[in-house]
Design an enzyme around this catalytic site. Structure first.
Site, PDB file in Angstrom:
ATOM      1  N   GLU A 116      -5.172 -75.091  38.744  1.00  0.00           N
ATOM      2  CA  GLU A 116      -4.697 -76.344  36.918  1.00  0.00           C
ATOM      3  C   GLU A 116      -5.869 -75.653  36.044  1.00  0.00           C
ATOM      4  O   GLU A 116      -6.484 -76.978  35.813  1.00  0.00           O
ATOM      5  CB  GLU A 116      -4.002 -77.339  37.946  1.00  0.00           C
ATOM      6  CG  GLU A 116      -3.150 -77.156  38.646  1.00  0.00           C
ATOM      7  CD  GLU A 116      -1.492 -77.388  37.629  1.00  0.00           C
ATOM      8  OE1 GLU A 116      -1.627 -77.175  36.490  1.00  0.00           O
ATOM      9  OE2 GLU A 116      -1.026 -77.245  38.377  1.00  0.00           O
ATOM     10  N   HIS A 140      -7.015 -84.335  39.022  1.00  0.00           N
ATOM     11  CA  HIS A 140      -5.107 -84.459  39.315  1.00  0.00           C
ATOM     12  C   HIS A 140      -5.097 -84.288  40.904  1.00  0.00           C
ATOM     13  O   HIS A 140      -4.880 -84.176  42.044  1.00  0.00           O
ATOM     14  CB  HIS A 140      -4.427 -83.009  39.020  1.00  0.00           C
ATOM     15  CG  HIS A 140      -3.584 -82.398  39.158  1.00  0.00           C
ATOM     16  ND1 HIS A 140      -1.890 -83.470  38.776  1.00  0.00           N
ATOM     17  CD2 HIS A 140      -2.536 -81.608  40.282  1.00  0.00           C
ATOM     18  CE1 HIS A 140      -1.120 -83.036  39.049  1.00  0.00           C
ATOM     19  NE2 HIS A 140      -1.386 -82.060  40.205  1.00  0.00           N
ATOM     20  N   HIS A 142      -0.735 -85.783  43.635  1.00  0.00           N
ATOM     21  CA  HIS A 142       0.536 -86.637  44.069  1.00  0.00           C
ATOM     22  C   HIS A 142       0.875 -87.729  44.504  1.00  0.00           C
ATOM     23  O   HIS A 142       1.418 -87.611  45.599  1.00  0.00           O
ATOM     24  CB  HIS A 142       1.549 -84.839  45.069  1.00  0.00           C
ATOM     25  CG  HIS A 142       0.770 -83.528  44.288  1.00  0.00           C
ATOM     26  ND1 HIS A 142       0.804 -83.009  45.109  1.00  0.00           N
ATOM     27  CD2 HIS A 142       0.943 -83.531  43.109  1.00  0.00           C
ATOM     28  CE1 HIS A 142       1.126 -81.201  44.219  1.00  0.00           C
ATOM     29  NE2 HIS A 142       0.709 -82.106  43.061  1.00  0.00           N
ATOM     30  N   GLU A 170      -3.933-106.116  36.565  1.00  0.00           N
ATOM     31  CA  GLU A 170      -5.094-105.273  36.108  1.00  0.00           C
ATOM     32  C   GLU A 170      -4.945-104.273  34.857  1.00  0.00           C
ATOM     33  O   GLU A 170      -5.466-104.107  34.375  1.00  0.00           O
ATOM     34  CB  GLU A 170      -5.698-105.081  37.150  1.00  0.00           C
ATOM     35  CG  GLU A 170      -5.914-105.518  37.627  1.00  0.00           C
ATOM     36  CD  GLU A 170      -7.897-105.925  37.824  1.00  0.00           C
ATOM     37  OE1 GLU A 170      -8.075-107.848  37.505  1.00  0.00           O
ATOM     38  OE2 GLU A 170      -8.690-105.589  36.997  1.00  0.00           O
ATOM     39  N   HIS A 211       5.925 -84.419  39.928  1.00  0.00           N
ATOM     40  CA  HIS A 211       4.192 -83.886  39.562  1.00  0.00           C
ATOM     41  C   HIS A 211       3.794 -84.744  40.230  1.00  0.00           C
ATOM     42  O   HIS A 211       3.490 -84.804  41.195  1.00  0.00           O
ATOM     43  CB  HIS A 211       4.689 -82.356  39.466  1.00  0.00           C
ATOM     44  CG  HIS A 211       3.524 -81.650  39.769  1.00  0.00           C
ATOM     45  ND1 HIS A 211       3.532 -80.433  39.048  1.00  0.00           N
ATOM     46  CD2 HIS A 211       2.210 -82.162  40.233  1.00  0.00           C
ATOM     47  CE1 HIS A 211       3.004 -80.619  39.338  1.00  0.00           C
ATOM     48  NE2 HIS A 211       1.826 -80.905  40.437  1.00  0.00           N
TER      49      HIS A 211
END
Ligand code: 2HA
Ligand code: ZN
Length: 272
Positions: A116, A140, A142, A170, A211
């Site tokens: 990525e 990134h 999952h 929050e 994803h």
């Protein structure tokens, strides 16, 4: 001092360990990149080698020319990062055109930066411009609950932002700009990179349907904290839906902006 002893590598690895412990990084899932400061580059430079080939990225960002990035390696497991950083992490130099990288440290058994990297790179470019150079981290992961939500909510920025803001008090304070949503796409290429970086012009967190989640931060704490906060809110929402009881009350929609304002933020009310 060497790279392995540096504060920056320790901070990087700590995010990987913490993310693994949260259950966000099955197998080789997820990736992390960090744009190093001049001082950090100076501190580590004695161990850099400049004999690896330049690799074209398929994307270009002139404002990142000459920068150095720390990146997780493609196919590498977050649970292994702290055991052998030099095998699982690399430092990259970006060329003067801003369209290619070369590995100057790490990945001693071979390999390249995260698949990525094009997405990370374009997101860094957008955020460096927006924050005048303050932004340094793209992360990134999952996380289970935010992914689960992408099966039942409309894939719109407003649907996700509103639910996440309303599920934990929050949230309007931590991400008053809301979150963006990218429909399901093939990961790893220039197309998803461009789509994500377009949304990153408006948001600091972007959901990838079915994803995971992309976030930015000026430092490791704020990037990890944003990931953690979004996922915590998603978890509360999923648990609430799972109780099989009707929702009797929630945070009033018309008060969400007041929460953000109470802590000096401005809610993106167009998403409501
Ligand atoms: O690194 O998470 O999106 C594996 C991934 C690809
Ligand atoms: Zn992923």
């Amino acid at each position: 001092m060497g790279v392995l002893e540096s504060k920056v590598l320790k901070g990087f690895v700590r995010v990987c360990d913490d993310g693994w412990n949260q259950g966000w990084h099955e197998r080789n899932g997820g990736n992390l990149t960090y744009r190093m400061t001049k001082e950090e580059v100076e501190e580590c430079k004695a161990e850099f080698t400049y004999d690896k080939p330049w690799v074209n990225m398929g994307v270009k960002a002139e404002n990142l020319a000459g920068e150095y990035f720390m990146s997780t390696g493609t196919g590498k497991y977050f649970r292994n990062m702290s055991l052998a950083p030099e095998e699982n992490i690399c430092i990259l130099e970006i060329n003067e055109a801003g369209d290619s990288y070369r590995i100057v440290w790490g990945l001693v058994n071979g390999g390249g930066p995260t698949s990525e990297f094009p997405s990370h790179f374009l997101n860094h470019s957008v955020k460096v411009a927006e924050t005048n150079g303050a932004a340094r981290v793209i992360y990134h992961a999952h996380p289970t609950n935010i992914i689960a939500m992408t099966f039942v909510l409309p894939l719109t920025d407003s649907a996700f932002s509103k639910v996440l803001w309303q599920s934990m008090t929050e949230c309007p304070v931590v991400f008053p700009k809301g979150v963006g949503v990218v429909e399901w796409m093939i990961p790893g290429g220039a197309e998803i990179a461009l789509k994500t970086s377009e949304l990153m012009k408006k948001y600091d967190a972007v959901v990838w349907a079915h994803h995971g989640l992309f976030v930015m931060g000026n430092d490791f704490d704020s990037a990890f904290g944003l990931m953690h906060t979004v996922e915590k809110s998603a978890e509360i929402y999923v648990r609430m839906l799972s109780m099989g009881m009707p929702m009797l009350q929630t945070i009033p929609e018309e008060r969400l902006a007041d929460v953000a304002e109470a802590y000096g933020g401005k809610l993106a009310e167009d998403l409501l």
